[in-house]
Motif scaffolding. Sequence first.
Motif, PDB file in Angstrom:
ATOM      1  N   TYR A   1      -6.922   9.047 -14.320  1.00  0.00           N
ATOM      2  CA  TYR A   1      -6.912   7.621 -14.663  1.00  0.00           C
ATOM      3  C   TYR A   1      -8.212   7.262 -15.357  1.00  0.00           C
ATOM      4  CZ  TYR A   1      -7.037   2.541 -14.162  1.00  0.00           C
ATOM      5  OH  TYR A   1      -7.132   1.186 -14.410  1.00  0.00           O
TER       6      TYR A   1
ATOM      7  N   LEU B   1       3.138   4.000 -12.127  1.00  0.00           N
ATOM      8  CA  LEU B   1       1.853   4.301 -12.767  1.00  0.00           C
ATOM      9  C   LEU B   1       1.994   4.410 -14.279  1.00  0.00           C
ATOM     10  CD1 LEU B   1       0.251   6.993 -10.399  1.00  0.00           C
ATOM     11  CD2 LEU B   1      -0.019   4.504 -10.346  1.00  0.00           C
TER      12      LEU B   1
ATOM     13  N   ILE C   1      -1.785   0.923  -4.500  1.00  0.00           N
ATOM     14  CA  ILE C   1      -2.290   1.325  -5.816  1.00  0.00           C
ATOM     15  C   ILE C   1      -3.492   0.480  -6.207  1.00  0.00           C
ATOM     16  CG2 ILE C   1      -1.741   1.448  -8.283  1.00  0.00           C
ATOM     17  CD1 ILE C   1       1.199   1.939  -7.454  1.00  0.00           C
TER      18      ILE C   1
END
Length: 214
Positions: A187, A164, A136
Amino acid sequence: MKRKSIYLIRHGETDLNRQGVVQGSGVNAPLNEWGEAQATAFFNAYQHVPFDKVYTSDLIRTHQTVRGFINQGIAHESYAGLNEISWGIREGREPNTGDNNYYRELTQAWSNGNVELASEEGESPVQVRDRQLPVIETILSRPHERNILVAMHGRAMRVLLTTLFKQPLFKMDDYGHSNLCLYKINYSYDTGLFEIELANDITHLLSLEIPQTV
């Protein structure tokens, strides 16, 4: 506003999926004919997206699922950190009452908050999260990759999604999944927050004919 769009998919169907056999990270099964058809349908629906990178686990079923995009020349990186959870010594076995009861009790313990409990000779959700975190971080460290495709696995996806969205791991079963489903996640680099645009979406598969079972 700097944004990244993450197209997160589960791999297509394998014969073991259809048989109800638990694969985990220790069984490296390929897609079956239906899984290949699912992969083709997803490619046809999303080949127009200007993907900057394709990320997969190290297992062949994820590589085959995104083969069409890789064959277009899109850069591809593979990470063991995205592999499915290891279900331990029961992986690959024919479904049976004893194993089914074991898995039911294990996942119930996770839902009750005991997410550090590992399967026998396998992994816990916490261990899966810990190996996902560096991947990530790598993905988010590349703001120039505006659109990325990530192919992985059902339980691992559930762990990833709770991570997340900064949720406790015992909430992971809130995220449903099916073979070749899509979660589209956006994001924001400005806020550091994720938002879901599509969840467990399979509209790209609706044109496929349901496979006949014998």
